[in-house]
Design a protein around this motif. Structure first.
Motif, PDB file in Angstrom:
ATOM      1  N   UNK A   1     -13.192   3.596  -3.678  1.00 54.94           N
ATOM      2  CA  UNK A   1     -14.180   3.659  -2.611  1.00 54.94           C
ATOM      3  C   UNK A   1     -15.499   4.453  -2.927  1.00 54.94           C
TER       4      UNK A   1
ATOM      5  N   UNK B   1       0.825  -1.288  -0.162  1.00 58.56           N
ATOM      6  CA  UNK B   1      -0.062   0.159  -0.184  1.00 58.56           C
ATOM      7  C   UNK B   1       0.945   1.110  -0.046  1.00 58.56           C
ATOM      8  N   UNK B   2       2.081   1.121   0.036  1.00 62.27           N
ATOM      9  CA  UNK B   2       2.958   2.261  -0.053  1.00 62.27           C
ATOM     10  C   UNK B   2       3.025   2.847  -1.282  1.00 62.27           C
ATOM     11  N   UNK B   3       4.196   3.929  -1.634  1.00 62.16           N
ATOM     12  CA  UNK B   3       4.436   4.449  -2.918  1.00 62.16           C
ATOM     13  C   UNK B   3       3.277   5.590  -3.148  1.00 62.16           C
TER      14      UNK B   3
ATOM     15  N   UNK C   1      -2.211  -6.260   9.245  1.00 58.71           N
ATOM     16  CA  UNK C   1      -2.664  -6.470   7.951  1.00 58.71           C
ATOM     17  C   UNK C   1      -1.623  -7.355   7.200  1.00 58.71           C
TER      18      UNK C   1
ATOM     19  N   UNK D   1      -3.807   6.291  -3.132  1.00 63.26           N
ATOM     20  CA  UNK D   1      -5.052   7.432  -3.622  1.00 63.26           C
ATOM     21  C   UNK D   1      -6.020   6.544  -4.529  1.00 63.26           C
TER      22      UNK D   1
ATOM     23  N   UNK E   1      -7.141  11.758   1.017  1.00 64.96           N
ATOM     24  CA  UNK E   1      -5.867  11.221   0.577  1.00 64.96           C
ATOM     25  C   UNK E   1      -4.580  11.974   0.963  1.00 64.96           C
TER      26      UNK E   1
ATOM     27  N   UNK F   1      -8.486   4.944  -2.478  1.00 70.27           N
ATOM     28  CA  UNK F   1      -9.399   6.031  -1.837  1.00 70.27           C
ATOM     29  C   UNK F   1     -10.506   6.368  -3.009  1.00 70.27           C
TER      30      UNK F   1
ATOM     31  N   UNK G   1      -3.522  10.948   4.294  1.00 70.97           N
ATOM     32  CA  UNK G   1      -2.755   9.655   4.308  1.00 70.97           C
ATOM     33  C   UNK G   1      -1.599   9.888   3.583  1.00 70.97           C
TER      34      UNK G   1
ATOM     35  N   UNK H   1     -14.747   5.803   4.330  1.00 70.16           N
ATOM     36  CA  UNK H   1     -14.909   5.523   2.796  1.00 70.16           C
ATOM     37  C   UNK H   1     -15.148   7.048   2.319  1.00 70.16           C
ATOM     38  N   UNK H   2     -14.538   7.188   1.170  1.00 68.65           N
ATOM     39  CA  UNK H   2     -14.675   8.195   0.411  1.00 68.65           C
ATOM     40  C   UNK H   2     -15.896   7.961  -0.405  1.00 68.65           C
ATOM     41  N   UNK H   3     -17.014   8.256  -0.157  1.00 68.77           N
ATOM     42  CA  UNK H   3     -18.322   7.906  -0.878  1.00 68.77           C
ATOM     43  C   UNK H   3     -18.677   9.155  -1.891  1.00 68.77           C
TER      44      UNK H   3
ATOM     45  N   UNK I   1      -6.069   1.885   7.048  1.00 68.84           N
ATOM     46  CA  UNK I   1      -6.440   3.255   6.542  1.00 68.84           C
ATOM     47  C   UNK I   1      -6.922   4.073   7.284  1.00 68.84           C
TER      48      UNK I   1
ATOM     49  N   UNK J   1      -9.484  11.343 -12.878  1.00 67.07           N
ATOM     50  CA  UNK J   1      -9.638  11.707 -11.299  1.00 67.07           C
ATOM     51  C   UNK J   1      -8.223  11.509 -10.821  1.00 67.07           C
TER      52      UNK J   1
ATOM     53  N   UNK K   1       2.141   8.676   5.223  1.00 67.49           N
ATOM     54  CA  UNK K   1       3.095   7.945   4.369  1.00 67.49           C
ATOM     55  C   UNK K   1       4.600   9.002   4.442  1.00 67.49           C
TER      56      UNK K   1
END
Lengths: 120, 120
Positions: free
Chosen positions: A42, A29-31, B108, A36, B19, A39, B22, B5-7, A102, A54, B26
């Motif tokens: 989702x 999940x890194x990088x 995880x 992004x 993000x 997310x 996030x 969640x990003x709905x 997350x 997007x 990171x």
DNA sequence: GCTATGGGTTACATAAAGGATACCATCCAA
DNA sequence: TTGGATGGTATCCTTTATGTAACCCATAGC
């Protein structure tokens, strides 16, 4: 071993395994793009060019990232029988297993920003 | 916004902020060495060369990583008045705020390894 | 002066990640 | 037969991350 701390009683081998596990997670999940894209996804299904637009990511990188996410079972790729064909990407049920992670990243990011900026 | 969640009802701006948060996280614990060093320092205090040896990291990178961790308040650097001087690095109380995140990453990583290898 | 220790830094080199642009292939419709 | 839509690839280039080796500085002992 205690999962929360790598204390002295643990052997070197156990300590090494602990951070190898952390490293595994980071690799997946890194990088710059993985989280992004997750997310964005989702929000539902996206086609290739929709995702590119997007995320403002170039098609080359997007293609690579999507393959990696798919390999790790986090997203699925569905080819639709339209003319011309379209391809939909979406999160898999398995991707839900990332929710806690997350969430923890998001929470810590907020906590840390508060600490740095001093704002509430 | 819903942190999990990003709905679609969320605005683009809100999604972007999510993000970005996030990404902040990171930036601070990502990379090859940050979590390795934090893991090691969970075992107590370490001097510069001890850390270099423990992590098998070159002094140049170690120096850079330690500065970044210190800037973010995660470790402290203490110069001891010995001959020659020695410098001790240790985690700060603030670094404890990372426990949930590290725990989530560790959990995880284990879950995912099970999924990939098929082993229990 | 010579050597050793501890804590780094400098200069240089390589590896990995990311980006820009153009292009290919397919299908269909005008 | 030309052109647009879709899902990518190929090529080349820049930036960032990491690694290696040598070196600097202060101090202390010989």
């Amino acid at each position: 071993m205690n999962k929360d701390r790598c204390l002295k009683p643990a052997t070197d081998e156990e300590c090494r395994k602990a951070w190898l596990t952390l490293k595994d997670t980071m690799d997946i999940v890194g990088g710059k793009w993985k989280l992004v894209l997750i997310s964005i996804l989702r929000g539902g299904k996206f086609k290739f060019r929709e995702l590119a637009k997007e995320a403002e990511i170039s098609p080359r990188i997007l293609s690579k990232e999507l393959k990696e996410l798919e390999m790790n079972g986090l997203i699925s790729r569905t080819v639709l029988d339209t003319r011309p064909i379209t391809v939909e990407y979406q999160l898999t049920p398995y991707s839900v297993s990332l929710n806690e992670l997350i969430s923890a990243m998001y929470d810590w990011g907020k906590i840390h920003r508060q600490k740095i900026t001093g704002k509430p």
